[in-house]
Design a protein around this motif. Structure first.
Motif, PDB file in Angstrom:
ATOM      1  N   LYS A  35       0.863  -1.180   0.000  1.00  0.00           N
ATOM      2  CA  LYS A  35       0.000   0.000   0.000  1.00  0.00           C
ATOM      3  C   LYS A  35       0.899   1.229   0.000  1.00  0.00           C
ATOM      4  O   LYS A  35       1.762   1.372   0.863  1.00  0.00           O
ATOM      5  N   LYS A  36       0.696   2.117  -0.959  1.00  0.00           N
ATOM      6  CA  LYS A  36       1.505   3.328  -1.056  1.00  0.00           C
ATOM      7  C   LYS A  36       0.670   4.541  -0.664  1.00  0.00           C
ATOM      8  O   LYS A  36      -0.454   4.719  -1.141  1.00  0.00           O
ATOM      9  N   ASN A  40       5.182   6.771   0.795  1.00  0.00           N
ATOM     10  CA  ASN A  40       5.562   5.774   1.791  1.00  0.00           C
ATOM     11  C   ASN A  40       4.811   4.473   1.539  1.00  0.00           C
ATOM     12  O   ASN A  40       3.730   4.474   0.944  1.00  0.00           O
ATOM     13  N   SER A  41       5.381   3.379   2.009  1.00  0.00           N
ATOM     14  CA  SER A  41       4.779   2.071   1.756  1.00  0.00           C
ATOM     15  C   SER A  41       4.627   1.262   3.034  1.00  0.00           C
ATOM     16  O   SER A  41       5.430   1.357   3.962  1.00  0.00           O
ATOM     17  N   ALA A  42       3.575   0.472   3.077  1.00  0.00           N
ATOM     18  CA  ALA A  42       3.365  -0.557   4.085  1.00  0.00           C
ATOM     19  C   ALA A  42       2.537  -1.641   3.405  1.00  0.00           C
ATOM     20  O   ALA A  42       2.629  -1.802   2.187  1.00  0.00           O
ATOM     21  N   SER A 212      10.825   0.042  -2.145  1.00  0.00           N
ATOM     22  CA  SER A 212      10.145   1.150  -2.801  1.00  0.00           C
ATOM     23  C   SER A 212      11.126   2.166  -3.368  1.00  0.00           C
ATOM     24  O   SER A 212      10.908   2.717  -4.452  1.00  0.00           O
ATOM     25  N   TYR A 213      12.214   2.411  -2.635  1.00  0.00           N
ATOM     26  CA  TYR A 213      13.166   3.420  -3.110  1.00  0.00           C
ATOM     27  C   TYR A 213      13.833   2.974  -4.404  1.00  0.00           C
ATOM     28  O   TYR A 213      13.972   3.751  -5.356  1.00  0.00           O
ATOM     29  N   GLN A 233      10.720  -6.098   2.782  1.00  0.00           N
ATOM     30  CA  GLN A 233      11.742  -6.566   1.848  1.00  0.00           C
ATOM     31  C   GLN A 233      12.088  -8.039   1.973  1.00  0.00           C
ATOM     32  O   GLN A 233      12.828  -8.562   1.135  1.00  0.00           O
ATOM     33  N   GLY A 234      11.562  -8.732   2.980  1.00  0.00           N
ATOM     34  CA  GLY A 234      11.983 -10.115   3.143  1.00  0.00           C
ATOM     35  C   GLY A 234      10.997 -10.984   3.899  1.00  0.00           C
ATOM     36  O   GLY A 234      10.124 -10.496   4.623  1.00  0.00           O
ATOM     37  N   LEU A 235      11.118 -12.302   3.713  1.00  0.00           N
ATOM     38  CA  LEU A 235      10.302 -13.263   4.443  1.00  0.00           C
ATOM     39  C   LEU A 235      11.152 -14.447   4.866  1.00  0.00           C
ATOM     40  O   LEU A 235      12.218 -14.723   4.311  1.00  0.00           O
TER      41      LEU A 235
END
Length: 325
Positions: A35-36, A40-42, A212-213, A233-235
């Protein structure tokens, strides 16, 4: 060997103070989506609508270690917030309208006395005598709360909540209102579950990982996986190994290349860089030239160099690249 490689594929791949009926999200019901908001993102709220936490190590739960049972607390995400990370014992979310971040931590051993050592008595709103301690520190832009989980886990287990004011505009009084309301909400809403498996086993359908960047994104097919850590960025996925006793982990992360590497390729010719230790192997697949550096997808598997190629191939098969400008 067949059984071993198959297991490696899996690797890639009331008042709430009482014990409730075990209810986890339905199989493959959660899709983690970016979600932007204003640059910003989450994640969307639907990606992780309930926060699930335990004081125990995920690998011990997967291994069914009797000292670390599959016991969890869970509670709904705060309205109007977007989640962006979770581990077995922590989670975080942000409200893009107020720019307040909410952080949650479960600790197996903690005390109100130690928690309040850093508090200014004048800014201490609750001392823990009723099972909740609260204080604020506007200079650090934070409000802090600690909730006893003795009734759930026994001993000195606690849930800590801290809120962070990214604007720096809130006073101690205003921070106090935010943290007290959140502590009361969580305390009233949390439910305790005794399961026979890790809560996230099979509940995620897919996950978007993104930087995102740098404008890099991949989508991971998560069906059947047990996700034990996740951020933007990771799982990390955890599964019981072929010996039926030791848990193995696979991690995927958008990151840089690090350490000495060698060249390798998948069976279809897709190139990657690899480095291995006796117990873990790391593969780096170039995604794109980012704004400031090349961007890679790192796949790490908890196996040695002999078994790494098959495990890496299985993990990469779950990944779909997404082109973003």
């Amino acid at each position: 060997m067949k059984k071993f490689l198959s297991c490696l594929l899996c690797v890639a791949m009331l008042c709430a103070m009482t014990v409730a009926l075990a209810e986890t999200p339905a199989a493959a019901s959660l899709t983690v989506t970016e979600k932007k908001v204003r640059g910003n993102s989450a994640w969307t709220a639907e990606s992780y609508p309930e926060i699930w936490l335990t004081p125990f190590f995920a690998e011990y739960i997967v291994e069914k270690n009797e000292r670390y049972p599959a016991h969890f607390i869970h509670f709904s995400l705060r309205p109007d917030t977007s989640p962006y990370s979770f581990t077995p014992d922590s989670a975080a979310a942000v409200d893009f309208d107020t720019l307040i971040s909410y952080n949650y931590y479960v600790m197996e051993r903690a005390s109100f006395e130690v928690f309040l050592e850093k508090a200014d008595p004048a800014k201490t709103l609750s001392d823990g005598s009723d099972g909740v301690a609260v204080y604020t520190n506007a200079e650090k832009r934070r409000g802090y709360a600690m909730i006893s989980l003795k009734d759930q886990f026994g001993g000195t287990t606690k849930l800590e909540i801290d809120v962070y004011d990214n604007t720096g505009d809130l006073s101690d009084t205003e921070l106090g209102k935010v943290i007290q309301e959140e502590a009361e909400r969580v305390r009233a809403a949390l439910t305790y579950e005794e399961l026979d498996h890790y809560w996230s086993q099979g509940v995620f359908a897919s996950v978007e990982l993104y930087d995102s960047y740098q404008g890099a994104k991949v989508v991971v097919d998560a069906k059947g996986l047990t996700l034990t850590k996740l951020d933007e960025q990771g799982l990390q996925s955890t599964v019981l190994g072929p010996d039926g006793q030791k848990a193995l982990q696979t991690e995927l992360e958008i990151t840089d290349v690090y350490g000495d590497t060698n060249e390798a390729a998948l069976s279809d010719g897709t190139p990657y860089l690899v480095r291995s230790t006796d117990y873990t192997s790391y593969a780096f697949f170039k995604l794109k030239e980012g704004k400031s550096r090349p961007v890679y997808l790192q796949i790490s598997v908890s196996v040695g160099p002999d078994d790494a190629p098959a495990a890496i191939e299985a993990a990469y098969a779950l990944v779909q690249l997404v082109n973003e400008e």
